[in-house]
Design a protein around this motif. Sequence first.
Motif, short mmCIF file in Angstrom:
data_model
loop_
_atom_site.label_atom_id
_atom_site.label_comp_id
_atom_site.label_asym_id
_atom_site.label_seq_id
_atom_site.Cartn_x
_atom_site.Cartn_y
_atom_site.Cartn_z
N VAL A 1 -59.23 1.15 -66.50
CA VAL A 1 -58.19 2.21 -66.05
C VAL A 1 -58.96 2.83 -64.76
O VAL A 1 -58.50 3.91 -64.28
CB VAL A 1 -57.90 3.35 -67.11
N GLY A 2 -59.47 1.89 -63.97
CA GLY A 2 -60.32 2.67 -62.63
C GLY A 2 -59.44 2.58 -61.52
O GLY A 2 -59.33 3.56 -60.65
N SER A 3 -58.20 1.76 -61.43
CA SER A 3 -57.52 1.66 -60.35
C SER A 3 -56.54 2.82 -60.44
O SER A 3 -56.12 3.55 -61.41
CB SER A 3 -56.77 0.43 -60.24
N PHE A 4 -55.91 3.34 -59.15
CA PHE A 4 -54.84 4.58 -59.16
C PHE A 4 -53.65 4.04 -59.90
O PHE A 4 -53.15 5.04 -60.73
CB PHE A 4 -54.74 4.85 -57.72
N GLY A 5 -53.27 2.87 -59.83
CA GLY A 5 -52.09 2.49 -60.53
C GLY A 5 -52.15 2.65 -62.00
O GLY A 5 -51.33 3.16 -62.79
N ARG A 6 -53.47 2.08 -62.71
CA ARG A 6 -53.64 2.27 -64.01
C ARG A 6 -53.85 3.76 -64.39
O ARG A 6 -53.43 4.36 -65.52
CB ARG A 6 -55.06 1.68 -64.33
N LYS A 7 -54.36 4.49 -63.66
CA LYS A 7 -54.52 5.89 -63.83
C LYS A 7 -53.26 6.78 -63.90
O LYS A 7 -53.02 7.45 -64.94
CB LYS A 7 -55.20 6.71 -62.77
N LEU A 8 -52.20 6.45 -62.83
CA LEU A 8 -51.10 6.90 -62.95
C LEU A 8 -50.17 6.39 -64.19
O LEU A 8 -49.42 7.29 -65.00
CB LEU A 8 -50.40 6.48 -61.95
N LEU A 9 -50.49 5.47 -64.57
CA LEU A 9 -49.69 4.52 -65.77
C LEU A 9 -50.01 5.28 -67.25
O LEU A 9 -49.12 5.73 -67.94
CB LEU A 9 -50.01 3.01 -65.84
#
Length: 986
Positions: free
Chosen positions: A538-546
Motif C-alpha cells: 500500500v506504498g504507492s499513492f494510488g494504493r493509498k487513495l484506493l
Amino acid sequence: MVVRDGRPLPGLSRRAKVTIGVVVGVIVLFMLLGTIVDLWTDVLWYREVGFTEVFTRMLFTRFGLFLVVGLGMALIVGLNLWLAYRLRPLLRPHSPEQASLERYRMVLTPRIVLWIVLLSVLVGLFAGLTAQGRWEEWMLFRNGGSFGYDDPQLGVDAGFYVFQYPFYRFLLGVGFAAAVLSLLGALSMYYLYGAVRLQGLGDRISTAARAHLSILVALFVLLKAVAYWLDQRGLMVELNEPLQLYGAGATGVNALLPAKEMLMWISVMVAIAILVFANAVFRNVTYPGMALGLLVLAAIVLGGVYPWAVQTFDVNPTLRDKEEQYISRSIEATRYAFDLEDTEMTPYPGRGDAPPPELTEDETLQDSIRLLDPEVLPQTYTQLQQVRGFYGFGEKLDVVRYQGEDDQLTDYVVGLRQISDADLTDQQQQWQNRHSYYSHGYGLVGAPASQIVCNGRPFFSSGFLGTSEEEGAEEEQVGGDQCRASADVPELRTDQPRVYYGDQMSEYAVVGGRDEFDRPTASGDDTYRYTGSGGVDVGSFGRKLLYAIKFRESNFVLSEVVNPESKVLYDRDPRQRVEKVAPFLTVDGDPYPAVVDMPGQGRRIVWIVDAYTTAGAFPYSQQVNLQSATEDAQVGEGTVAQLEQDNVSYIRNSVKATVDAYDGTVNLYEFDETDPVLQAWSSAFGGDILVPKEETPEALIPHFRYPQDLFKVQRDLLQRFYVQEANEFFAGTDFWEVPNTPANPDSALSQPPYYLNAQFPGQEQSTFQLTSAVSPVDRLNLAALVSGAYVDGELKLQAWQLPEDTRIPGPVQVHQDMTNADGVRQDITLLEGSARVTYGNLLSLPYQDGMLYIEPVYIQTTATDAFPLMQRVLMSYGQYVTLATSVEEGLANLVEQGQTGQPTLPPDGEEPPAEPPPDGQTPAPTEPPPTEAPPPDLAAAQARMDAAEAELADAYESGDFGRLADALEEWSEARAELDAAQAAGG
C-alpha cells in the motif's frame, strides 16, 4: 421541439447539455465508486492469498449468467413486443374504447422502439441480477458427476438431484417468466392498437393476434408439461407430511407420481389443441379456452383431490403398513447422506454398582479427566497471561492434543494471546495506535487439561513473554511445589509466536513500514517490524487513495505511517478468510489454533478450520437446518453460529483448511477425496485450488480432530436414525434427545459436546474424541454416549447404548443429584454465599460397566479482577456422590463409600455416631481433647487474601518476574491461612 401556447420554447444550449452530461456522469461515478473500489481491492486480496482463479472464475461466471439470461430475457420480451406492434391492424373500427386509447397511441407510437427497448432492458436487468446469484448452481450443473447411489423409486442417480435438478428448476422459472411477460406484453400491445377489443362489431381479436397469443399460451402449457416431468423427480426430495420424512411415500408413489405423468401428457395434448383450435379448425379462442379449463380441472382432480382421497381413505387407516418400505428408504438414504452408515453401535451394560477399587489406581482414567473448561477459563487465562490490558483470549478457549516424546497424547486447553480492540484505552484508540502500533498478539498459551496447580490454576506450559521459552518456563515455576505440574508436560514451542491473524482481530492493520509493539519484558517494551509475505502493498499513492476510499480513512493518504514499505492486512479472521477463498464451502463455527512443524517454515502457529460440502436435494434423505441443528449453549459464546439458510440433506467434512497466524497463508487440504460434490467444485475452479490428500503435511495430520458442527448434525439425526427397523422407527418409542445444559436445564439450550482424551470400552488406547450424552425422549436417564474421533486418517463415529431399563441418570438428573446430595448441598451453599460458583463441563466416562460423572466446580471471589479457580470437583458413580478438592481425593471417597455402603459425607454435616463397644465391655474413658491454638481471625485472613490477589494481579501487569515470585508466595500463604480460618470457623 417543445411547444407551449402555440410558440416553440428555446432548446438547451450546447454548453448546458455538456454541463448536464458531466453532472450526470459524476453522479453515476460516485454511485459506482464503492463497487469499483471493492472490486479492485478484492482483486488485490485474492492475488495476495494466491486464489486469483477463484475470484476470476466466480466473477466471470456471474457476469456470464447475468449477460446470457438478461440478454435472452430482454430479446424474448422485446421481440414479442415488436412482433405485436408489427402485427397491429392499420385500420380500427370507431368506438368509445378506441377513442380513449388514441391519446396513448399518440404518445407511444413516435418513439415505440425506444419504449420497447427500455422495457426490455429493464426486464433483462432484473432477470440478469437474479441469474447471477445462481452461479453456484450453474457451476455444479456444468461440473457435477454421479454418486453411484440411485434413488430407489425412479432409479435416477443422486447426482441428478444434487447437480442438475436445482438448475433445471431455475431454467424452468426463467422460461415461465419469459412466457408470461411476453404474453402480457403482447396482449397489452394488441389491446392498445386495437387487435384485441372489448367493444365494437365483428371479431374481437385479429387473426394475427390470435395466432401470436395462442403460440405463447401453448408455449406456457408445454413448459407446464416440463414442470410436471420435473415434479416427478421432485417428489423424491419433498416432505412426506404424515411421517415428517423426505421422499415420496405411499401416496406420492401410488397417487401423485402417476398423476404427474398423466398431467404431463395432458399438458402436451392441450398445447397442441390450443394451436390447432385457435388457428386451423375453429379459429377462435373459445375452444382453446375450454382446453385450458380442462387442464386446470385435471390438475385439481388428479393433482389434489385424488391424492387426498388416497391418503385419507387408503393410507391413513393403516399408515404404518403402507409406509413401511418408504420409511426404510428414508433411513437408508439419510444414513448414507450424513455419513452415519458406519456408526459403530456398542451395547453397554450401564449398571449402577458400587465404585470399583480400580478407580484410584487407573492412571489412564485419571489422565482423561479434563478439569479445565474452555468456556469458563478465558477470564482466568486473561488475568494470568494478559500482562497488558489490551490482550485477550476471546470468549472461549480450545481443546487440542499433542504427542510427547514418549508418544503419549496430552490434551491441552489453548488460546492465542490476541489484541482486543475493545480493551484499548482512549489514547490507544488513536488511529496510529489502533491500526499500526498495536497490530498483533503474541504466543499460544496452553495448559494441560487435567493439571491443576496453585490451588486451582492452570499449569501454563507455553505462550510465555520471556526472551525464550526456557526463560518463560522458569517464570511459570515460581510459587513452590504446589505450582508445579504433577508430571512432565511437553512445552508447545513455536519459532514464530506473533499472531497477526486471529478470530478476535476484526480491524485492518498497516504494518511493515513502522515499528510495532511486540511484547512487554522485564527491561521494557519490545518492538517488531512485520516481515511476512501476507498483506497488500500500500506504498504507492494510488494504493493509498484506493484504501482510503475503501476504509473511509484519510490517514492512508496523510499519515507517514503509510510509507513505501507498508502493507495493509485485512479480513484477518481465519474463518472469514477460508469462506472468502472457498465460497462454495460451509465453514465450521469453531476454528482452533495449533503449533505445527510446517515443511520449510519451522514450528508455526496455524489455525485449523474444518469445512464442509453440502447439498440440499439428496433423494429420500432427511433435510436439516444447519443453524438449528448446531445451536446449543456454546453458540454465540466463542463459537460462531451457522447462517440461516436452506436446509441441507447431504454433508461431508471434505476439506481441512489452515490459516497461518503470522502471514495469513490459506491452504485447502483435500480430506474426503471420494466426495462427488468436492470433485465438482474442484473441477469448476480449475482443479488446483485443493492440496491433494496425499500431500497433506505429516506434521499437520495429528492435529486434525472431529469437527463440532458435523458432530452436532450427526448427533441430531442419530437420535432417530440409529433405529434401522421401519416399524420401530414409526413407533418412535426408542428415540433419543440431547439434554439441556445440566447446570441450567430451564434455558432450553442443548448441552454442547466436549473433547476428551479418554479410552472408552472397546478402544485400544486413549483417543482424542468429541463426546455427548443423550437421554430418551422426555426422560432424564442416560440412553447412550455418542463419540466422534479422528482415527487412522478417517472420521469414526461410535455410540455406546445403554439398556432401556437402565438406572443410570442422565446429565441433567445427575447434576441435580450431585448438587443436592447430603453434605454437598451445604458446602455449595456456603461457597455461593461468599463467591460465584460456576460449573464446568459435566463429563461422562464409561468405566467397568458403570458411568463415572465428573463436574469441575469453579469459584470466583467478589474481589476486583477476580477470576474463576477450579476449587472443587463433583463426582458420581452409581448412587454414590462426593465433592472433593482434587480428582484423587474424589475417587478415593467414591471407592470408600462403595466399600462401606454409605456416603462418606454424613447427612447435614453431622459427625458419624461412635460404634458401640463389644458385649460385656465398658466403654473406654475418653481423653480430654488437647488444648488447641485459637483459630485464626477469619476477617483478617480474608483481608490478607484480597490484598494478595490484588498484588498478584499487579505483578502480572508489571512484567517484573521477581515481584511475581514474591506475589505468588504471599498468595499461597494467604490461601492456606484463609482455609485454616474457614475450617476453624465451620
